[in-house]
Design a protein around this motif. Structure first.
Motif, PDB file in Angstrom:
ATOM      1  N   GLY A 320       0.825  -1.198   0.000  1.00  0.00           N
ATOM      2  CA  GLY A 320       0.000   0.000   0.000  1.00  0.00           C
ATOM      3  C   GLY A 320       0.861   1.250   0.000  1.00  0.00           C
ATOM      4  N   SER A 333     -10.347  -3.676   5.687  1.00  0.00           N
ATOM      5  CA  SER A 333      -9.607  -3.548   4.427  1.00  0.00           C
ATOM      6  C   SER A 333      -9.304  -2.088   4.132  1.00  0.00           C
ATOM      7  N   ARG A 335      -8.018   0.736   0.948  1.00  0.00           N
ATOM      8  CA  ARG A 335      -7.797   0.978  -0.480  1.00  0.00           C
ATOM      9  C   ARG A 335      -7.434   2.433  -0.699  1.00  0.00           C
TER      10      ARG A 335
END
Length: 465
Positions: A320, A333, A335
């Motif tokens: 990431g 999670s 993103r």
């Protein structure tokens, strides 16, 4: 071939495209996206008011013909030359002098993304916003489309930026009748459009302004509020009354994001996407990681901090590349939201620490403005040790807004008062102990022993010599 026509009320020694002491022309990615979404190749278009040259050429390249209405004579000549290969005409003058051709079927689209204020010059003494709207509507063909912009006289810009510039008149601030101004507020504007028989299909909140329309959204909340807040914060980098980023997000949470937008687009007779440009705001569930962490700080939820930060650090370790201000947390999670940031783990946490201190957010620990100490504390929750460094006054991070600075000062004063009270209480407790009978008895018993011990040490040192 495009040619220029003087219709009256033109300004001979003035430019809206290249202003010396005035606002620039309407422009921005959101304006470009709106035109691309609503124009068709067979359209005839009228662009009324100052619009950036790249917007005008983009329209000319995608429609059958385009006419321009501008008040500046130099701008009219420049645009006529720019559109020499396009079909259409350039009309120079005020909108109140622009004739309505009763024999013509009218334009398929009228574009006025700059609003009404700069459709007339100083020769027009009285001309209300409603009259200007009526003039534009009468230029439309039956079933035509209108793209209209309007500034908000009481938007986020009034809340975050000291209005010092307004006290200094600009070249374009000649005397005008109060009734010439646009209705103040979204509801009065919508009512004025209804009174003119105009049915608005979609209303956009425009950030950060009509002349720099970076993003336009039909509802301000969630991730659309974040992109709006970023645009407003980027526009207000100097001294501010309140943190621009936080003001927009707080207003959106209160359901006032659309009403307090710096400006609006009104789309009549056409369908358009909910967000412009499309894709600027992510879709799906989740919350911005930064907001989640700030909420945990404010509510003193250290358990949540110790749960989320190790997960975020693990996500960074798996590839990431985003700081908390552009990472979305969805359950467990993560993103990316926006462009990746090539920083190491500690640098990502340091960025969050700096933004938290700049926002004036409450911390569960004693208030401080040392970003290194806060970074080290957060990193320790993920088992990362940050080397200590010497504190210097240059590292102090002050909240961005004056209001947040005052809140921080009040919080520090309160903590200092509590610490002082505890010190006084401790001193009183110690003084009371010393005056107590058990203490004095113990002191009397132990004191002779101390005297004998010191004397024995002196005797032993003499014997050794």
């Amino acid at each position: 071939m495009t040619r220029s026509n003087l219709i009256g009320g033109e300004m001979l020694n003035w430019s809206d495209l290249q202003p010396g002491d005035a606002r620039p022309a309407a422009a921005g990615p959101a304006a470009t996206a709106l035109l691309a979404a609503t124009l068709h190749p067979e359209d005839t278009v009228l662009i009324a008011g100052p619009h950036a040259a790249d917007l005008i050429t983009a329209v000319a390249s995608r429609v059958t013909s385009v006419d321009l209405l501008v008040r500046s004579a130099p701008d009219a000549e420049e645009l006529a030359e720019l559109l020499s290969e396009a079909k259409g005409e350039v009309f120079c003058g005020s909108v109140d002098r622009f004739p309505v051709d009763e024999k013509s079927s009218g334009y398929d689209v009228v574009v006025a993304l700059d609003g009404m204020d700069r459709l007339v010059g100083p020769d027009t003494a009285r001309f209300s916003w409603a009259e200007g709207l009526g003039r534009l509507v009468r230029q439309l063909a039956p079933g035509g489309r209108l793209l209209l912009g309007a500034e908000n006289s009481f938007g986020f810009q009034r809340l975050v930026q000291p209005d010092i510039a307004a006290a200094l008149p600009r070249d374009e601030d000649w005397g005008r009748n109060v009734g010439d101004r646009a209705p103040a507020g979204l509801r009065p504007l919508t009512a004025a459009l209804d009174d003119a028989g105009v049915q608005v299909r979609r209303t956009y909140a425009v950030f950060p302004s009509l002349v720099q329309a970076d993003v336009a959204v039909s509802s301000v909340g969630g991730f659309t509020a974040v992109v709006g807040a970023r645009a407003v914060a980027a526009r207000n980098e100097g001294p501010v009354l309140m943190d621009p980023y936080r003001v927009v997000l707080d207003a959106a949470e209160a359901g006032l994001g659309l009403e307090l937008a710096p400006a609006w687009y009104f789309v009549v007779g056409a369908d358009a996407p909910a967000v412009l440009p499309e894709g600027v705001a992510p879709e799906g569930e989740g919350v911005l990681l930064e907001e989640h962490l700030l909420m945990a700080l404010r509510s003193d939820d250290q358990a949540e901090l110790r749960r989320v930060i190790p997960g975020y650090v693990a996500w960074l370790g798996s590839g990431g590349a985003g700081s908390p201000d552009n990472v979305i947390l969805d359950g467990a999670s993560y993103r990316l939201f926006g462009e990746p940031q090539e920083l190491d783990v500690v640098e990502h946490l340091a960025r969050f620490a700096k933004r938290a201190l700049e926002s004036g957010s409450r911390q569960p620990w004693p208030a401080a403005a040392d970003p290194h100490a806060l970074t080290a504390r957060l990193a320790s929750m993920a088992g990362i040790t940050v080397p200590e460094q010497e504190f210097t006054p240059d590292e102090v991070i002050r909240p961005r807004g004056s209001a947040e600075q005052l809140v921080t000062v009040a919080r520090l004063a309160d903590e200092l008062a509590h610490a002082s009270a505890r010190a006084i209480l401790f001193e009183g407790t110690v003084s009371g102990i010393r005056r107590s009978l058990p203490y004095r008895v113990g002191h009397a018993v132990l004191n002779p022993a101390r005297v004998i011990r010191r004397r024995l040490k002196r005797v032993l040192r003499k014997v050794r010599r």
